[in-house]
Write a protein that holds these residues in place. Structure first.
Motif, PDB file in Angstrom:
ATOM      1  N   VAL A 113      -7.824  -1.933  -5.382  1.00 48.68           N
ATOM      2  CA  VAL A 113      -8.384  -1.750  -3.890  1.00 48.68           C
ATOM      3  C   VAL A 113      -7.119  -2.314  -3.217  1.00 48.68           C
ATOM      4  N   ALA A 114      -6.841  -3.619  -3.485  1.00 47.14           N
ATOM      5  CA  ALA A 114      -5.859  -4.608  -2.498  1.00 47.14           C
ATOM      6  C   ALA A 114      -4.331  -3.904  -2.883  1.00 47.14           C
ATOM      7  N   SER A 115      -4.141  -3.541  -3.873  1.00 48.06           N
ATOM      8  CA  SER A 115      -2.690  -3.134  -4.393  1.00 48.06           C
ATOM      9  C   SER A 115      -2.467  -1.798  -3.514  1.00 48.06           C
ATOM     10  N   ILE A 116      -3.376  -0.778  -3.894  1.00 48.46           N
ATOM     11  CA  ILE A 116      -3.119   0.490  -3.246  1.00 48.46           C
ATOM     12  C   ILE A 116      -2.982   0.266  -1.522  1.00 48.46           C
ATOM     13  N   ALA A 117      -3.948  -0.321  -1.017  1.00 44.65           N
ATOM     14  CA  ALA A 117      -3.949  -0.431   0.534  1.00 44.65           C
ATOM     15  C   ALA A 117      -2.605  -1.351   0.722  1.00 44.65           C
ATOM     16  N   GLY A 118      -2.351  -2.206   0.247  1.00 44.12           N
ATOM     17  CA  GLY A 118      -0.913  -3.099   0.347  1.00 44.12           C
ATOM     18  C   GLY A 118       0.280  -2.161   0.289  1.00 44.12           C
ATOM     19  N   THR A 119       0.383  -1.525  -0.905  1.00 38.04           N
ATOM     20  CA  THR A 119       1.584  -0.642  -1.189  1.00 38.04           C
ATOM     21  C   THR A 119       1.742   0.454  -0.057  1.00 38.04           C
ATOM     22  N   LEU A 120       0.598   1.090   0.170  1.00 40.59           N
ATOM     23  CA  LEU A 120       0.791   2.107   1.212  1.00 40.59           C
ATOM     24  C   LEU A 120       1.135   1.520   2.439  1.00 40.59           C
ATOM     25  N   LEU A 121       0.535   0.367   2.998  1.00 40.72           N
ATOM     26  CA  LEU A 121       1.017  -0.294   4.241  1.00 40.72           C
ATOM     27  C   LEU A 121       2.471  -0.639   4.018  1.00 40.72           C
ATOM     28  N   LEU A 122       3.100  -1.208   2.914  1.00 38.67           N
ATOM     29  CA  LEU A 122       4.415  -1.721   3.152  1.00 38.67           C
ATOM     30  C   LEU A 122       5.340  -0.804   3.024  1.00 38.67           C
ATOM     31  N   GLY A 123       5.072   0.429   2.380  1.00 36.79           N
ATOM     32  CA  GLY A 123       5.816   1.541   2.160  1.00 36.79           C
ATOM     33  C   GLY A 123       5.896   2.245   3.587  1.00 36.79           C
ATOM     34  N   PHE A 124       4.856   2.212   4.526  1.00 39.84           N
ATOM     35  CA  PHE A 124       5.011   2.842   5.773  1.00 39.84           C
ATOM     36  C   PHE A 124       6.138   1.911   6.315  1.00 39.84           C
ATOM     37  N   LEU A 125       6.029   0.455   6.374  1.00 39.78           N
ATOM     38  CA  LEU A 125       6.910  -0.345   7.265  1.00 39.78           C
ATOM     39  C   LEU A 125       8.462  -0.181   6.841  1.00 39.78           C
ATOM     40  N   VAL A 126       8.510  -0.255   5.403  1.00 37.57           N
ATOM     41  CA  VAL A 126       9.893  -0.205   4.696  1.00 37.57           C
ATOM     42  C   VAL A 126      10.515   1.127   5.000  1.00 37.57           C
TER      43      VAL A 126
END
Length: 339
Positions: A113-126
């Protein structure tokens, strides 16, 4: 199809020498050369069926074939790869205990859960920082966060993604998958990770199920069980992420392709755990599944041509690389502290 053309031939002039037609395989040798890719493909495929082949080696052979003579059966291998992977994963279930799988899956739930949410958010920003299109950014982020090509194939139609965007996203995760399959097992040994730690790390940090299972199989049987269970549980997140994508991008009439083969994997585990006598045939089915996985990775490597790599581009690949490095590093640190 164009209609056949009719040719009218005239007798050659008396002064013109009459030449004999070349026999196939003689003279220019073109027919013989044209069969070389098919012959090499079949020989390498047969080698992948032997005990000497391993998942990393099979992928390497496929890559070499793709970059030299090329894949002579691109359409057939693309169609066979997904089915063979699904059947292989189901076969691996006959070597697993359902109770141990539930324990492994519960341990990886919070990480997932944490890795999926974190990756999607980081991907949006990057992605915004790199100036990439939102659709392409979300495709690469989803593939990195969940399960590579399967996630991209499921999210793409929801987004209304163009063929070019799909190709770039798939090319990005496939290249990084190939790197991960070779890099992770030696890194795990160098870091002295346990079987459980390595299996969980693979399931979170490597994109596609094929490379996850291949890397874990090279590390050990326990790592394989943990990695397969956690990765397939992670793959189920395709469904909520796809529906969330529809809401975020304001899409209607959403149709999500559900990975039903996961139910086959669960059924195989239950049969192996609770059906008397299943353990007698389980090892044979697992051995066949591992051979199927090896062949799958060969087909994946054979489909990764230089043209597919060139379509990726620098900025999309940089996005995929940054996301992969971050999720690999953070998950490794968390796993080493927690387990």
């Amino acid at each position: 199809m164009h209609p056949p053309l009719a040719f009218v031939t005239a007798a050659p002039p008396a002064s013109a020498p009459v030449t004999k037609p070349e026999v196939a395989g003689q003279g220019s040798g073109e027919p013989r050369r044209s069969r070389l890719p098919q012959v090499l493909f079949c020989l390498l495929l047969l080698f992948c069926l032997t005990p000497w082949a391993s998942p990393p080696l099979a992928l390497a052979l496929g890559l070499v074939l793709a970059q030299t003579v090329g894949n002579p059966f691109p359409a057939r291998t693309k169609a066979a790869t997904a089915k063979l992977l699904q059947y292989s994963v189901i076969g691996l279930g006959f070597g697993m205990n359902a109770q141990a799988a539930v324990q492994a899956g519960s341990q990886g739930f919070l990480f997932t859960v944490a890795s999926i949410a974190g990756t999607l958010l980081l991907g949006f920003l990057v992605g915004r920082w790199l100036g990439l299109q939102p659709r392409l950014t979300h495709l690469i982020s989803s593939g990195t966060a969940i399960c590579g090509g399967s996630a991209i194939a499921a999210v793409g139609p929801v987004l209304g993604a163009k063929d070019e965007e799909m190709s770039v996203a798939l090319g990005t995760v496939f290249v990084l998958n190939a790197v991960a399959l070779f890099a992770f097992p030696p890194l795990g040994h160098w870091l002295q990770l346990s079987q459980q730690q390595f299996g969980l790390w693979c399931a979170i940090a490597i994109h596609d199920t094929s490379s996850v299972v291949g890397a874990a199989a090279a590390y050990g049987d326990q790592a394989l069980q943990v990695a397969t269970t956690v990765k397939l549980a992670r793959a189920l997140w395709i469904i909520p992420v796809a529906f969330g994508t529809a809401v975020l991008f304001r899409q209607k009439d959403v149709k999500v392709k559900i990975p039903y083969f996961i139910l086959g994997f669960v059924a195989a585990m239950l049969i192996n755990t609770y059906l008397p006598g299943a353990q007698a045939v389980g090892p044979v089915l697992v051995r066949l599944a591992k051979v199927g996985l090896t062949v799958t990775l060969f087909l994946i490597g054979a489909g990764l041509s230089m043209q597919a790599i060139k379509t990726v581009g620098a900025r999309p690949f940089l996005l995929g690389l940054l996301l992969w490095v971050v999720i690999s590093t953070v998950s490794l640190l968390v796993i080493r502290q927690a387990l």
